[in-house]
Design a protein around this motif. Structure first.
Motif, PDB file in Angstrom:
ATOM      1  N   UNK A  22       1.082  -1.310  -0.245  1.00  0.00           N
ATOM      2  CA  UNK A  22      -0.282   0.187   0.309  1.00  0.00           C
ATOM      3  C   UNK A  22       0.997   1.426   0.028  1.00  0.00           C
ATOM      4  N   UNK A  23       2.005   1.333   1.060  1.00  0.00           N
ATOM      5  CA  UNK A  23       3.020   2.401   1.195  1.00  0.00           C
ATOM      6  C   UNK A  23       3.543   2.748  -0.468  1.00  0.00           C
ATOM      7  N   UNK A  24       3.739   1.635  -1.405  1.00  0.00           N
ATOM      8  CA  UNK A  24       3.912   1.926  -2.478  1.00  0.00           C
ATOM      9  C   UNK A  24       2.808   2.325  -3.520  1.00  0.00           C
ATOM     10  N   UNK A  25       2.398   2.269  -3.624  1.00  0.00           N
ATOM     11  CA  UNK A  25       0.475   3.357  -4.099  1.00  0.00           C
ATOM     12  C   UNK A  25       1.157   4.296  -3.790  1.00  0.00           C
ATOM     13  N   UNK A  26       0.644   4.696  -2.334  1.00  0.00           N
ATOM     14  CA  UNK A  26       1.040   5.930  -1.931  1.00  0.00           C
ATOM     15  C   UNK A  26       1.512   7.023  -2.244  1.00  0.00           C
ATOM     16  N   UNK A  27       3.639   6.039  -2.480  1.00  0.00           N
ATOM     17  CA  UNK A  27       4.086   6.874  -2.931  1.00  0.00           C
ATOM     18  C   UNK A  27       4.202   7.202  -3.798  1.00  0.00           C
ATOM     19  N   UNK A  28       3.483   6.899  -5.275  1.00  0.00           N
ATOM     20  CA  UNK A  28       3.719   6.423  -6.598  1.00  0.00           C
ATOM     21  C   UNK A  28       2.705   8.165  -6.573  1.00  0.00           C
ATOM     22  N   UNK A  29       1.436   8.539  -5.683  1.00  0.00           N
ATOM     23  CA  UNK A  29       0.672   8.784  -5.755  1.00  0.00           C
ATOM     24  C   UNK A  29       0.469  10.504  -5.853  1.00  0.00           C
ATOM     25  N   UNK A  30       1.669  10.276  -4.568  1.00  0.00           N
ATOM     26  CA  UNK A  30       2.832  11.284  -4.259  1.00  0.00           C
ATOM     27  C   UNK A  30       3.294  12.209  -4.557  1.00  0.00           C
ATOM     28  N   UNK A  31       4.607  11.210  -6.093  1.00  0.00           N
ATOM     29  CA  UNK A  31       6.286  11.894  -5.993  1.00  0.00           C
ATOM     30  C   UNK A  31       5.726  12.061  -7.523  1.00  0.00           C
ATOM     31  N   UNK A  32       4.274  10.589  -8.228  1.00  0.00           N
ATOM     32  CA  UNK A  32       3.939  11.429  -9.885  1.00  0.00           C
ATOM     33  C   UNK A  32       4.337   9.960 -10.632  1.00  0.00           C
ATOM     34  N   UNK A  33       3.950  10.074 -12.059  1.00  0.00           N
ATOM     35  CA  UNK A  33       4.320   8.418 -12.530  1.00  0.00           C
ATOM     36  C   UNK A  33       5.603   8.332 -13.053  1.00  0.00           C
ATOM     37  N   UNK A  34       6.800   9.875 -12.857  1.00  0.00           N
ATOM     38  CA  UNK A  34       7.697   9.617 -13.501  1.00  0.00           C
ATOM     39  C   UNK A  34       8.513   9.264 -12.153  1.00  0.00           C
ATOM     40  N   UNK A  35       8.435   9.111 -10.853  1.00  0.00           N
ATOM     41  CA  UNK A  35       9.042   9.001 -10.434  1.00  0.00           C
ATOM     42  C   UNK A  35       9.415   7.252  -9.791  1.00  0.00           C
ATOM     43  N   UNK A  36      10.536   6.281  -9.108  1.00  0.00           N
ATOM     44  CA  UNK A  36      11.654   5.422  -9.572  1.00  0.00           C
ATOM     45  C   UNK A  36      11.400   4.653  -7.830  1.00  0.00           C
ATOM     46  N   UNK A  37       9.784   3.767  -8.127  1.00  0.00           N
ATOM     47  CA  UNK A  37       9.641   3.755  -6.497  1.00  0.00           C
ATOM     48  C   UNK A  37      10.172   1.827  -6.326  1.00  0.00           C
ATOM     49  N   UNK A  38      10.802   1.728  -5.449  1.00  0.00           N
ATOM     50  CA  UNK A  38      12.241   0.547  -5.494  1.00  0.00           C
ATOM     51  C   UNK A  38      11.077   0.648  -3.872  1.00  0.00           C
ATOM     52  N   UNK A  39      11.152  -1.236  -4.348  1.00  0.00           N
ATOM     53  CA  UNK A  39      10.815  -1.535  -2.669  1.00  0.00           C
ATOM     54  C   UNK A  39      11.022  -3.218  -2.196  1.00  0.00           C
ATOM     55  N   UNK A  40      11.632  -3.452  -1.378  1.00  0.00           N
ATOM     56  CA  UNK A  40      12.364  -4.084  -0.698  1.00  0.00           C
ATOM     57  C   UNK A  40      11.417  -4.913   0.468  1.00  0.00           C
ATOM     58  N   UNK A  41      11.879  -6.325   0.447  1.00  0.00           N
ATOM     59  CA  UNK A  41      11.212  -7.169   1.595  1.00  0.00           C
ATOM     60  C   UNK A  41      11.446  -8.362   1.408  1.00  0.00           C
ATOM     61  N   UNK A  42      11.401  -9.427   2.654  1.00  0.00           N
ATOM     62  CA  UNK A  42      11.942 -10.472   2.925  1.00  0.00           C
ATOM     63  C   UNK A  42      11.294 -11.828   2.506  1.00  0.00           C
ATOM     64  N   UNK A  43      10.264 -11.472   2.580  1.00  0.00           N
ATOM     65  CA  UNK A  43       8.172 -12.055   1.475  1.00  0.00           C
ATOM     66  C   UNK A  43       8.215 -12.611   0.490  1.00  0.00           C
ATOM     67  N   UNK A  44       8.795 -13.295   0.061  1.00  0.00           N
ATOM     68  CA  UNK A  44       8.531 -13.866  -1.900  1.00  0.00           C
ATOM     69  C   UNK A  44       7.620 -13.539  -1.853  1.00  0.00           C
ATOM     70  N   UNK A  45       6.305 -13.596  -1.379  1.00  0.00           N
ATOM     71  CA  UNK A  45       4.904 -13.241  -1.456  1.00  0.00           C
ATOM     72  C   UNK A  45       4.563 -11.478  -2.466  1.00  0.00           C
ATOM     73  N   UNK A  46       5.922 -10.775  -1.926  1.00  0.00           N
ATOM     74  CA  UNK A  46       5.595  -9.052  -2.354  1.00  0.00           C
ATOM     75  C   UNK A  46       6.736  -8.803  -3.671  1.00  0.00           C
ATOM     76  N   UNK A  47       6.775 -10.147  -4.557  1.00  0.00           N
ATOM     77  CA  UNK A  47       7.232 -10.485  -5.892  1.00  0.00           C
ATOM     78  C   UNK A  47       6.238  -9.331  -6.414  1.00  0.00           C
ATOM     79  N   UNK A  48       5.282 -10.176  -6.301  1.00  0.00           N
ATOM     80  CA  UNK A  48       3.750  -9.764  -7.248  1.00  0.00           C
ATOM     81  C   UNK A  48       3.578  -8.428  -7.373  1.00  0.00           C
ATOM     82  N   UNK A  49       4.240  -7.257  -6.770  1.00  0.00           N
ATOM     83  CA  UNK A  49       4.049  -5.809  -6.796  1.00  0.00           C
ATOM     84  C   UNK A  49       4.923  -5.573  -7.986  1.00  0.00           C
ATOM     85  N   UNK A  50       5.401  -6.132  -8.109  1.00  0.00           N
ATOM     86  CA  UNK A  50       6.352  -6.200  -9.894  1.00  0.00           C
ATOM     87  C   UNK A  50       5.406  -5.428 -10.629  1.00  0.00           C
ATOM     88  N   UNK A  51       4.549  -6.097 -10.630  1.00  0.00           N
ATOM     89  CA  UNK A  51       3.047  -5.860 -12.212  1.00  0.00           C
ATOM     90  C   UNK A  51       2.663  -5.124 -11.948  1.00  0.00           C
TER      91      UNK A  51
END
Length: 269
Positions: A58-87
């Motif tokens: 959810x916070x990744x979406x928050x940063x996207x809307x806050x900084x705009x579509x041209x921002x590069x948003x990198x997410x790091x997590x130890x849980x493999x399930x988070x990999x789906x967010x790359x989509x």
């Protein structure tokens, strides 16, 4: 392709947060105003943002809307399930934040990082290790935010390891190095003169702590503009610093003027 609409506006982060419909986002309420205070200058400037610990994303979406579509948003997590967010248009890396080879791999892919948000393990040793590796490697003008430091304080009570707050306090001392050496030396000389007069002995036989033993400025001192402490959070503002120098509105010597001019040039990039 992103699976959610980007609606960048002039709204505050709190307003964007309350309208968030992209996955769950959990933050302490006062964090949002702190983020606005320190990060608003990056809006619309396509910053590179690295967030460690993304949970549901959810916070990744928050940063996207806050900084705009041209921002590069990198997410790091130890849980493999988070990999789906790359989509959803984010750069996702799965790994342990205390693994320096893993962090090096991220930096090899993203060499210019403007903002780091550590919301990961909340374990002091991990937070400190991550900070020490990343801080000197991100952009020279950048923001590094460490969230949720209270768990590290509680976790350090029964161990010999420092909490992240303990560590940040040490960095606060480094931030203040470089001031007052001359006045300290003068006070030491005065102390020596008084001790000599009182003892009647030769000056060389009177021992005092040497001002030369004071810590000199560090890389952290030279690269950090401020440390801001908030409840459960610490914010580091990076910016190149020149040698400590006092200025006056008129009558500066050529050397003083040159030091100040160098400082301004560094700040302007």
């Amino acid at each position: 392709m992103k699976s959610f609409a980007v609606n960048m506006s002039s709204e505050s982060l709190s307003e964007i947060f309350l309208k968030n419909t992209f996955r769950e986002c959990h933050k302490w309420a006062h964090y949002l105003s702190v983020y606005d205070k320190h990060l608003s200058c990056y809006r619309g400037k396509a910053p590179v943002v690295l967030e460690i610990g993304v949970r549901e994303g959810g916070s990744l979406g928050l940063w996207r809307n806050y900084f705009g579509p041209e921002a590069t948003i990198i997410g790091v997590d130890i849980k493999q399930s988070c990999e789906k967010l790359s989509g959803d248009g984010f750069d996702i890396y799965i790994g342990d934040q205390s693994d320096l080879a893993f962090l090096e791999h991220i930096l090899n892919q993203h060499s210019c990082i403007d903002i780091v948000i550590d919301d990961g393990s909340h374990v002091a040793a991990d937070m400190i290790k991550t900070f020490e590796f990343l801080y000197s490697r991100i952009n020279s003008e950048a923001i590094y935010i460490v969230e949720d430091i209270v768990p590290s304080i509680a976790g350090s009570r029964d161990s010999d390891s420092p909490s992240f707050l303990d560590y940040a306090n040490e960095l606060l001392l480094q931030l203040n190095l470089g001031f007052g050496e001359e006045s300290i030396a003068q006070r030491a000389d005065k102390h020596v003169a008084e001790a000599v007069a009182a003892s009647g002995k030769d000056r060389s036989s009177v021992l005092v702590s040497s001002p030369s033993g004071l810590s000199s400025v560090t890389e952290f001192t030279a690269s950090t503009e401020s440390i801001c402490f908030y409840p459960n959070m610490v914010v580091f503002e990076k910016a190149p610093q020149s040698a400590r120098s006092a200025i006056k509105s008129s009558g500066m010597t050529p050397g003083q003027f040159m030091m100040y001019s160098t400082y301004l040039l560094k700040r302007r990039g």
